[in-house]
Structures are given as structure tokens and as C-alpha cells.
Design a protein around this motif. Structure first.
Motif, PDB file in Angstrom:
ATOM      1  N   ARG A 176      13.605  16.826 -61.125  1.00 52.64           N
ATOM      2  CA  ARG A 176      12.577  17.150 -61.408  1.00 52.64           C
ATOM      3  C   ARG A 176      11.615  18.161 -62.049  1.00 52.64           C
ATOM      4  N   SER A 230      -1.872   5.777 -61.912  1.00 54.17           N
ATOM      5  CA  SER A 230      -0.414   6.182 -62.283  1.00 54.17           C
ATOM      6  C   SER A 230      -0.063   4.932 -63.949  1.00 54.17           C
ATOM      7  N   TYR A 279       3.685   3.963 -66.524  1.00 53.76           N
ATOM      8  CA  TYR A 279       4.684   4.529 -66.534  1.00 53.76           C
ATOM      9  C   TYR A 279       5.871   4.166 -68.310  1.00 53.76           C
ATOM     10  N   LYS A 292      10.122   2.714 -65.671  1.00 49.23           N
ATOM     11  CA  LYS A 292       9.581   2.122 -64.701  1.00 49.23           C
ATOM     12  C   LYS A 292      10.811   2.459 -63.301  1.00 49.23           C
ATOM     13  N   THR A 303       9.359   9.175 -61.275  1.00 46.74           N
ATOM     14  CA  THR A 303       7.687   9.243 -60.626  1.00 46.74           C
ATOM     15  C   THR A 303       6.924  10.490 -61.080  1.00 46.74           C
ATOM     16  N   SER A 360       3.816  12.863 -60.749  1.00 44.35           N
ATOM     17  CA  SER A 360       2.417  13.694 -58.789  1.00 44.35           C
ATOM     18  C   SER A 360       1.872  14.894 -59.624  1.00 44.35           C
ATOM     19  N   GLN A 362       9.047  13.726 -61.359  1.00 45.63           N
ATOM     20  CA  GLN A 362      10.921  13.115 -60.750  1.00 45.63           C
ATOM     21  C   GLN A 362      11.475  11.904 -61.265  1.00 45.63           C
TER      22      GLN A 362
END
Length: 120
Positions: A19, A58, A60, A65, A69, A71, A82
Motif C-alpha cells: 500500500r 475513480s 484505472y 484494473k 485500488t 482511495s 492499494q
């Protein structure tokens, strides 16, 4: 003016997770769209993911994809990426960037980047 500092990069085996965090200074962070980009050795910088100022939208790159993720936490002035099911081809320097125009095209402020290395 926004200063961006990435962290969380490192060495991970294929299939693992990391992350990334991007901490921003300045009171205007919550009004900017944010993006993650990456650049592998000898390659052009490429778009990875972006998120709207509110976090409600959002987007990608096709290559990440379903695995990555994006955020954000506007209270903490931080955006996250992430990364799951990492592959050797994900190896790159990952940078975050801020887009004051919120159109996902004009990224005016950039961090210095953090290295992600995925071993096979």
C-alpha cells in the motif's frame, strides 16, 4: 502550492501486496483530483489510477484494473494506492500527482516517487 511525499514502496514477491501513501501539505488538497503514475526503467511514465476530489469517482489503467485500488482521506490529506496480486511488470517508480482542474489531465504538482520492485 501542494507538496506531495510518497511512501510505502519496497520489495515484494509476485502475488504479494503493498500500500502506497501520498501525504500532501496545503489546505487545498481536498479540492484536487489526485493520480498515481509509474515509470519503469527505459519506459515512458504511465497513468495508473486517479480519484476525484471527493473520492466518489475513480479510474484505472487497464493493466491494474481489479488489482489496484485508489482511495483518499481528505481529513488526513492523504491518498493511497492499494496494490494486490503484484506482478514483476508492476516494478517501477510510483509517483502521486495533484490536478487542480479536476479533469484528470493537468497534473501540476508531483511527488518525488517511491520505488516498487516485484520479484518473480
Amino acid at each position: 502550492q501542494v507538496k506531495l511525499v510518497e511512501s510505502g514502496g519496497g520489495l515484494v514477491q509476485a502475488g504479494g501486496s503493498l500500500r502506497l501513501s501520498c501525504a500532501a501539505s496545503g489546505r487545498t488538497f481536498s479540492t484536487y483530483a489526485m493520480g498515481w503514475f509509474r515509470q519503469a526503467p527505459g519506459k515512458e511514465r504511465e497513468f495508473v489510477a486517479a480519484i476525484s476530489w471527493s473520492g466518489g469517482n475513480s479510474k484505472y489503467a487497464d493493466s491494474v484494473k481489479g488489482r489496484f485500488t485508489i482511495s483518499r482521506d481528505n481529513a488526513k490529506n492523504t491518498v493511497y494506492l492499494q496494490m494486490n496480486s503484484l506482478k514483476p511488470e508492476d516494478t517501477a517508480v510510483y509517483s502521486c500527482a495533484a490536478d487542480p482542474t479536476n479533469n484528470y489531465r493537468v497534473y501540476l504538482f508531483w511527488g518525488q516517487g517511491t520505488q516498487v520492485t516485484v520479484s518473480s
